[in-house]
Design an enzyme around this catalytic site. Structure first.
Site, short mmCIF file in Angstrom:
data_model
loop_
_atom_site.label_atom_id
_atom_site.label_comp_id
_atom_site.label_asym_id
_atom_site.label_seq_id
_atom_site.Cartn_x
_atom_site.Cartn_y
_atom_site.Cartn_z
N GLU A 159 41.71 87.73 -28.55
CA GLU A 159 40.33 87.28 -28.67
C GLU A 159 40.40 85.87 -29.22
O GLU A 159 41.04 85.62 -30.24
CB GLU A 159 39.53 88.21 -29.59
CG GLU A 159 38.03 87.92 -29.59
CD GLU A 159 37.60 87.10 -30.78
OE1 GLU A 159 37.19 85.93 -30.55
OE2 GLU A 159 37.66 87.58 -31.90
N CYS A 213 33.84 83.77 -34.88
CA CYS A 213 33.99 83.61 -33.44
C CYS A 213 32.67 83.82 -32.73
O CYS A 213 32.42 83.28 -31.65
CB CYS A 213 35.02 84.59 -32.89
SG CYS A 213 36.64 84.46 -33.67
#
Length: 542
Positions: free
Chosen positions: A293, A327
């Site tokens: 990720e 994020c």
């Protein structure tokens, strides 16, 4: 020897403590913060269960209090990475052979330890080492990691129960084997829970781990290792090394027993890793699993029917909690002109009300960015915006690193929808807004979809159901986690499995059984009870 099919305790999301004035949890965490700050520690690497110290000591300071010394950590070399690989491979046969319910018990115990005696320790070390306020630490280092442990145990059992059908005369079975080799976990600074899960998820499935935490997360990583140890995790299952990323990568990616990487971090780093693995593919015993990720340029897009107060609150929370260092943090927004004045007024009022400072002052909503490199990079963008004819800073824009790496939450309004801060990932407290005309709704949705290479999170606000469906369709591939009338942050394990595609990663959905499936290699077993004794089939007869 166990001969029953066990049901694990049903997982429930860990309640978030409020830390209100006068509450027991507030008093407790305040004491822990004082205790942690009153001493310095020397953090070793942990390889094969042994503490490994080196003479290369790196000091650790809170990002919000540069002059305070938390302690030091021992920086390692390529030799230490090789030792960690050896330890992981040595521990693997016994760990792999341990019944699944025994592994489950270790991580369920870790969850209860974290909910109890380790809660303050993990929250406090995350607050000090990573500059999180108590609420951001609580939802991360405590609640989310507890959820990862508990829900992954449930997902593991659900996965093992998935079995094929069998016709009469045979029995078909599926076996979920650990990967053949070791798993390399490379973790970020911003979420202690991610760091714990990137190690624990593959380990729960029978793998052994070489873990390289971020250099700016080592303080809380040390207490994670203590948590794993007290929970009963055997020596060598998770081995923590502190080296430069390049050093660890060269050793792991060139090793024939490298079986997979579990990564959260920068897109360029992940792409380089992928290329390196591809270049070395002939060296490996098996095709490695690549799970990552990476970055995001997460958006909020509002329709003309949106309620201004809801949009402004989503902007102030979604953009600036934990200084925008998530994020999932919103960093670009598209607001229609008919509600812009109200949104602008409320947003400026919110941002001006934020207090900024140290984490042990609970009145501070904003703390410091993680380090000097991050500070300098964000400051460069702010300086450019101050002189650019296409940009206007409507609130914030200041920065100071005298005492800590403090950057004011900043809102930029741009007349150019492809302005640099609408496109580049800054990973800091900066939101850029483009104001569009309501009749350009569909055009704006296509703009949102094509502006960024990332596709992690995004949010749409509207009171019009047709508009919501239009956004849902056009932005289908623009975000792996899509939010309707909510900010694009705060995914909860078991409720919103997390991950994005495009340049944001492999979208293997942490917080779901799909992620666990990546850490096993299935074997199909077919047993025939009465085997054939003649090769001839009926069609051969006259």
């Amino acid at each position: 020897m166990a001969n029953a099919f066990f049901n694990v305790p049903k997982p429930v999301n860990e309640p978030v403590k409020a830390y209100a004035p006068g509450s027991p949890e507030r008093k407790s965490i305040k004491k822990t913060l004082r205790d942690l700050k009153s001493k310095t520690i020397d953090i070793p690497m942990v390889i094969g269960g042994k503490d490994i110290f080196t003479d290369n000591k790196i000091s650790m300071h809170p990002p919000h209090e540069r002059k305070h010394l938390l302690g030091t950590y021992s920086k390692g070399t390529a030799n230490h990475v090789q030792q960690a690989i050896d330890a992981a491979m040595e521990a693997k046969p016994q760990w792999e052979a341990l019944p699944w319910e025994e592994k489950a018990a270790i991580f369920l115990k870790a969850a209860d330890l974290l909910a109890g005696p380790y809660r303050d320790l993990l929250n406090g070390s995350t607050m000090l080492g990573q500059s999180k306020n108590i609420m951001q630490a609580e939802i991360d280092a405590a609640c989310e990691l507890i959820d990862f442990f508990k829900f992954n145990v449930q997902y593991m059992t659900d996965l093992y129960k998935e079995q094929p059908d069998s016709n009469p005369g045979m029995w078909n079975r599926l076996e979920y084997r650990p990967l053949e080799g070791f798993v390399f976990a490379v973790t970020p600074f911003n979420f202690t829970s991610i760091c714990g899960n990137l190690c624990a998820a593959p380990a729960m499935m029978g793998n052994t781990i070489v873990w390289k935490p971020s250099s700016t997360q080592i303080y809380s990583a040390y207490y994670l290792m203590k948590l794993f140890k007290e929970a009963g995790l055997p020596d060598g299952v998770i081995n923590m090394v502190m080296t430069d990323g390049k050093v660890a990568g060269e050793e792991c990616f060139s090793h024939p027993d490298f079986a997979g990487i579990h990564f959260t971090g920068g897109t360029r780093t992940f792409q380089f890793m992928w290329k390196t693995i591809g270049d070395n593919i002939s060296k490996y015993k098996t095709y490695p699993r690549i799970v990552g990720e990476t970055g995001g340029k997460d958006f909020i897009v509002a329709h003309a029917s949106s309620i201004p107060a809801q949009v402004s609150t989503a902007l102030s929370r979604g953009s600036f909690e934990y200084q925008g260092q998530k994020c999932s943090a919103a960093s670009r927004a598209y607001i229609p002109s008919n509600i812009w004045d109200e949104v602008k007024t409320a947003l400026i009022k919110d941002v001006k009300s934020f207090k900024m400072g140290k984490v042990d002052d609970f009145g501070n909503f904003i703390n410091a960015v993680i380090d000097e490199n991050s500070f300098d990079n964000i400051a460069k963008y702010l300086d450019a915006a101050k002189t650019d004819k296409n940009a206007e800073i409507i609130v914030g824009g200041g920065y100071d690193k005298t005492e800590g790496f403090f950057i004011e939450p900043t809102v930029i309004v741009t007349s150019d929808p492809k302005y640099t801060t609408m496109c580049d990932e800054l990973f800091g407290p900066v939101m850029t807004i483009f104001v569009y005309e309501p009749e350009d709704w569909i055009k704006t949705l296509h703009l949102v979809d094509t502006t960024s290479p990332y596709a992690l999170t995004g949010a749409v606000f509207s009171q019009d159901r047709y508009a919501l469906e239009e956004a849902n369709t056009i932005l289908k591939h623009a975000a792996g986690n899509f939010y309707i009338n909510d900010k694009p942050t705060g995914a909860v394990v078991g409720q919103q499995p997390f991950g994005g595609a495009r340049a944001s990663g492999t979208n293997d959905k942490a917080g779901s059984k799909h992620n666990l499936l990546r850490w096993v290699s299935m074997r199909t077993i077919k047993e025939t009870f009465v085997p054939a004794t003649d090769y001839r089939y009926p069609f051969l007869e006259e």
